[in-house]
Design a protein around this motif. Structure first.
Motif, PDB file in Angstrom:
ATOM      1  N   GLU A  32       0.830  -1.211   0.000  1.00  0.00           N
ATOM      2  CA  GLU A  32       0.000   0.000   0.000  1.00  0.00           C
ATOM      3  C   GLU A  32       0.865   1.262   0.000  1.00  0.00           C
ATOM      4  OE1 GLU A  32      -2.393  -0.478   3.439  1.00  0.00           O
ATOM      5  OE2 GLU A  32      -3.780  -1.918   2.508  1.00  0.00           O
ATOM      6  N   GLY A  33       1.975   1.226   0.755  1.00  0.00           N
ATOM      7  CA  GLY A  33       2.893   2.362   0.763  1.00  0.00           C
ATOM      8  C   GLY A  33       3.508   2.605  -0.604  1.00  0.00           C
ATOM      9  N   LEU A  34       3.898   1.534  -1.259  1.00  0.00           N
ATOM     10  CA  LEU A  34       4.480   1.666  -2.597  1.00  0.00           C
ATOM     11  C   LEU A  34       3.455   2.228  -3.573  1.00  0.00           C
ATOM     12  CD1 LEU A  34       6.809   1.211  -4.556  1.00  0.00           C
ATOM     13  CD2 LEU A  34       6.028  -1.150  -4.839  1.00  0.00           C
ATOM     14  N   ASP A  35       2.240   1.726  -3.477  1.00  0.00           N
ATOM     15  CA  ASP A  35       1.176   2.236  -4.346  1.00  0.00           C
ATOM     16  C   ASP A  35       0.962   3.737  -4.121  1.00  0.00           C
ATOM     17  OD1 ASP A  35       0.779  -0.263  -5.418  1.00  0.00           O
ATOM     18  OD2 ASP A  35      -0.983  -0.732  -4.185  1.00  0.00           O
ATOM     19  N   ALA A  36       1.074   4.165  -2.860  1.00  0.00           N
ATOM     20  CA  ALA A  36       0.884   5.590  -2.552  1.00  0.00           C
ATOM     21  C   ALA A  36       1.986   6.435  -3.165  1.00  0.00           C
ATOM     22  CB  ALA A  36       0.830   5.795  -1.037  1.00  0.00           C
ATOM     23  N   LEU A  37       3.226   5.940  -3.140  1.00  0.00           N
ATOM     24  CA  LEU A  37       4.326   6.670  -3.770  1.00  0.00           C
ATOM     25  C   LEU A  37       4.119   6.774  -5.275  1.00  0.00           C
ATOM     26  CD1 LEU A  37       7.565   5.384  -1.958  1.00  0.00           C
ATOM     27  CD2 LEU A  37       6.506   7.644  -1.783  1.00  0.00           C
ATOM     28  N   VAL A  38       3.695   5.687  -5.871  1.00  0.00           N
ATOM     29  CA  VAL A  38       3.459   5.688  -7.319  1.00  0.00           C
ATOM     30  C   VAL A  38       2.329   6.652  -7.664  1.00  0.00           C
ATOM     31  CG1 VAL A  38       2.703   4.294  -9.276  1.00  0.00           C
ATOM     32  CG2 VAL A  38       4.357   3.358  -7.645  1.00  0.00           C
ATOM     33  N   ALA A  39       1.240   6.587  -6.893  1.00  0.00           N
ATOM     34  CA  ALA A  39       0.098   7.455  -7.168  1.00  0.00           C
ATOM     35  C   ALA A  39       0.452   8.927  -7.009  1.00  0.00           C
ATOM     36  CB  ALA A  39      -1.065   7.095  -6.233  1.00  0.00           C
ATOM     37  N   GLU A  53       9.206  11.164 -10.019  1.00  0.00           N
ATOM     38  CA  GLU A  53       9.294  12.289 -10.952  1.00  0.00           C
ATOM     39  C   GLU A  53       9.345  13.618 -10.204  1.00  0.00           C
ATOM     40  OE1 GLU A  53       7.862   8.742 -13.008  1.00  0.00           O
ATOM     41  OE2 GLU A  53       7.197   9.767 -11.167  1.00  0.00           O
ATOM     42  N   ARG A  54       8.594  13.729  -9.126  1.00  0.00           N
ATOM     43  CA  ARG A  54       8.589  14.972  -8.346  1.00  0.00           C
ATOM     44  C   ARG A  54       9.948  15.219  -7.689  1.00  0.00           C
ATOM     45  NH1 ARG A  54       3.812  14.385  -4.290  1.00  0.00           N
ATOM     46  NH2 ARG A  54       4.817  16.268  -3.434  1.00  0.00           N
ATOM     47  N   VAL A  55      10.558  14.170  -7.168  1.00  0.00           N
ATOM     48  CA  VAL A  55      11.888  14.320  -6.577  1.00  0.00           C
ATOM     49  C   VAL A  55      12.885  14.783  -7.631  1.00  0.00           C
ATOM     50  CG1 VAL A  55      13.845  13.033  -5.599  1.00  0.00           C
ATOM     51  CG2 VAL A  55      11.553  12.739  -4.647  1.00  0.00           C
ATOM     52  N   GLY A  56      12.839  14.191  -8.803  1.00  0.00           N
ATOM     53  CA  GLY A  56      13.748  14.596  -9.868  1.00  0.00           C
ATOM     54  C   GLY A  56      13.558  16.043 -10.282  1.00  0.00           C
ATOM     55  N   PRO A  67       4.838   7.222   3.063  1.00  0.00           N
ATOM     56  CA  PRO A  67       4.045   8.217   2.328  1.00  0.00           C
ATOM     57  C   PRO A  67       2.713   8.576   2.982  1.00  0.00           C
ATOM     58  CG  PRO A  67       3.823   6.077   1.302  1.00  0.00           C
ATOM     59  CD  PRO A  67       4.829   5.906   2.394  1.00  0.00           C
ATOM     60  N   HIS A  68       2.780   9.142   4.190  1.00  0.00           N
ATOM     61  CA  HIS A  68       1.560   9.721   4.744  1.00  0.00           C
ATOM     62  C   HIS A  68       1.408  11.128   4.160  1.00  0.00           C
ATOM     63  CE1 HIS A  68       3.830  12.227   7.565  1.00  0.00           C
ATOM     64  NE2 HIS A  68       4.460  11.155   8.032  1.00  0.00           N
ATOM     65  N   PRO A  69       0.275  11.794   4.347  1.00  0.00           N
ATOM     66  CA  PRO A  69      -0.001  13.046   3.636  1.00  0.00           C
ATOM     67  C   PRO A  69       1.037  14.136   3.825  1.00  0.00           C
ATOM     68  CG  PRO A  69      -2.036  12.178   4.539  1.00  0.00           C
ATOM     69  CD  PRO A  69      -0.944  11.301   5.066  1.00  0.00           C
ATOM     70  N   VAL A  70       1.571  14.311   5.039  1.00  0.00           N
ATOM     71  CA  VAL A  70       2.550  15.381   5.259  1.00  0.00           C
ATOM     72  C   VAL A  70       3.824  15.106   4.473  1.00  0.00           C
ATOM     73  CG1 VAL A  70       3.990  16.544   6.978  1.00  0.00           C
ATOM     74  CG2 VAL A  70       1.609  16.003   7.510  1.00  0.00           C
ATOM     75  N   VAL A  71       4.297  13.869   4.506  1.00  0.00           N
ATOM     76  CA  VAL A  71       5.503  13.519   3.756  1.00  0.00           C
ATOM     77  C   VAL A  71       5.279  13.703   2.260  1.00  0.00           C
ATOM     78  CG1 VAL A  71       6.977  11.583   3.068  1.00  0.00           C
ATOM     79  CG2 VAL A  71       6.510  11.989   5.481  1.00  0.00           C
ATOM     80  N   LEU A  72       4.155  13.233   1.756  1.00  0.00           N
ATOM     81  CA  LEU A  72       3.885  13.382   0.327  1.00  0.00           C
ATOM     82  C   LEU A  72       3.816  14.851  -0.076  1.00  0.00           C
ATOM     83  CD1 LEU A  72       1.250  10.572  -0.324  1.00  0.00           C
ATOM     84  CD2 LEU A  72       3.680  10.576  -0.915  1.00  0.00           C
ATOM     85  N   ASP A  73       3.268  15.680   0.789  1.00  0.00           N
ATOM     86  CA  ASP A  73       3.201  17.110   0.503  1.00  0.00           C
ATOM     87  C   ASP A  73       4.586  17.741   0.483  1.00  0.00           C
ATOM     88  OD1 ASP A  73       1.681  19.608   0.130  1.00  0.00           O
ATOM     89  OD2 ASP A  73       2.392  20.095   2.147  1.00  0.00           O
TER      90      ASP A  73
END
Length: 269
Positions: free
Chosen positions: A35-42, A47-50, A109-115
């Motif tokens: 589920e965590g991997l899926d969240a990173l992909v979604a 691409e954002r890090v790059g 990848p919880h919301p704060v980290v993803l943001d």
């Protein structure tokens, strides 16, 4: 990244020490990892890090036109949702950019980290350029807590220059950021050498306990909070930016910042 270590390192151990995803988990843990991997992909994380790193490089080279940027290799790792320290104390993020040309970022990848993905990436970029050839030399035998604290402050302020409030490392509490007692305590250790104690002064007592180091009575992220205050005091006085100060020696920054904040450094010991 570890080419300088005689005989190399055990990468499974490194993966675990960097809070990487469990490789032998139960079915329940494996499902959380998927589920965590899926969240990173979604979230389009890679691409954002790059893109963030390209933006960060542009900001640094604009501020310091002759700056040499290393040929970066970046590892983005899904973190371990079963590790209490990683998930609670540092709230799902761990990064390392201190070896020229290499950046590792471990996230849950919880919301704060993803943001904050872009800010996390450029924070590590600032470290990497600071400690690349032509910049500051990190000598394990002589480096001080002051250098580590200043480097974290510079990296956080640089990320804030590019990404606003998202730039500030999120596991540092609001009270810690403004607590004068925390600032004074960190200032009392700026001259400490010996990297075994650095976690205590920069990351705080919880990290010290995890690593078996001496605790000094500081909350999580104290060195980041103090570093940002010291760096901002310097930048305000010098009329420059964290991007433009990527190679500025920590001694120069502290010489200006400490008296502006009513502080004096501890003697090296």
């Amino acid at each position: 990244m570890y080419f300088f270590v005689p005989g190399g390192v055990d990468m499974a151990t490194v993966h675990q020490q960097n809070f990487g995803f469990p490789v032998n988990g139960s079915d329940t843990v494996d499902e959380r990892v998927r589920e965590g991997l899926d969240a990173l992909v979604a979230a389009n994380a890679w691409e954002r890090v790059g893109a963030a790193l390209q933006e960060g490089v542009a900001a640094l080279t604009s501020a310091v036109p002759k700056l040499t940027i290393p040929d970066l290799q970046v590892l983005l790792v899904l973190g371990d949702p079963t590790n209490t320290y990683f998930m609670t104390e540092v709230d799902g993020v761990s990064g390392f950019g201190g070896i020229s040309g290499y950046i590792t970022i471990t996230v849950w990848p919880h919301p704060v980290v993803l943001d904050r993905l872009e800010a996390i990436a450029v924070h590590e970029l600032h470290h990497n350029v600071r400690y690349s050839p032509g910049g500051v030399v990190w000598d394990p035998a002589t480096v001080t807590v002051g250098e580590h604290v200043v480097s974290e402050g510079l990296a956080d302020v640089f990320a804030a220059e590019l990404h606003g409030e998202r730039g500030h490392t999120h596991f540092v509490g609001d009270r810690t950021r403004t607590d004068d007692a925390v600032l004074a305590k960190v200032a009392s250790g700026l001259g400490v050498t010996g990297m075994a104690d650095f976690a205590s002064w920069v990351l705080g007592d919880a990290a010290a306990a995890l690593l078996g180091a001496r605790q000094v009575g500081l909350p999580t992220g104290a060195g980041y909070a103090a570093g940002a205050r010291l760096v901002r005091a310097y930048l305000d006085a010098a009329g420059t930016t964290a991007a433009g100060s990527v190679h500025t020696p920590s001694a120069d920054i502290l010489e200006v910042a400490l008296p502006r904040l009513g502080l004096t450094p501890d003697a090296p010991h």
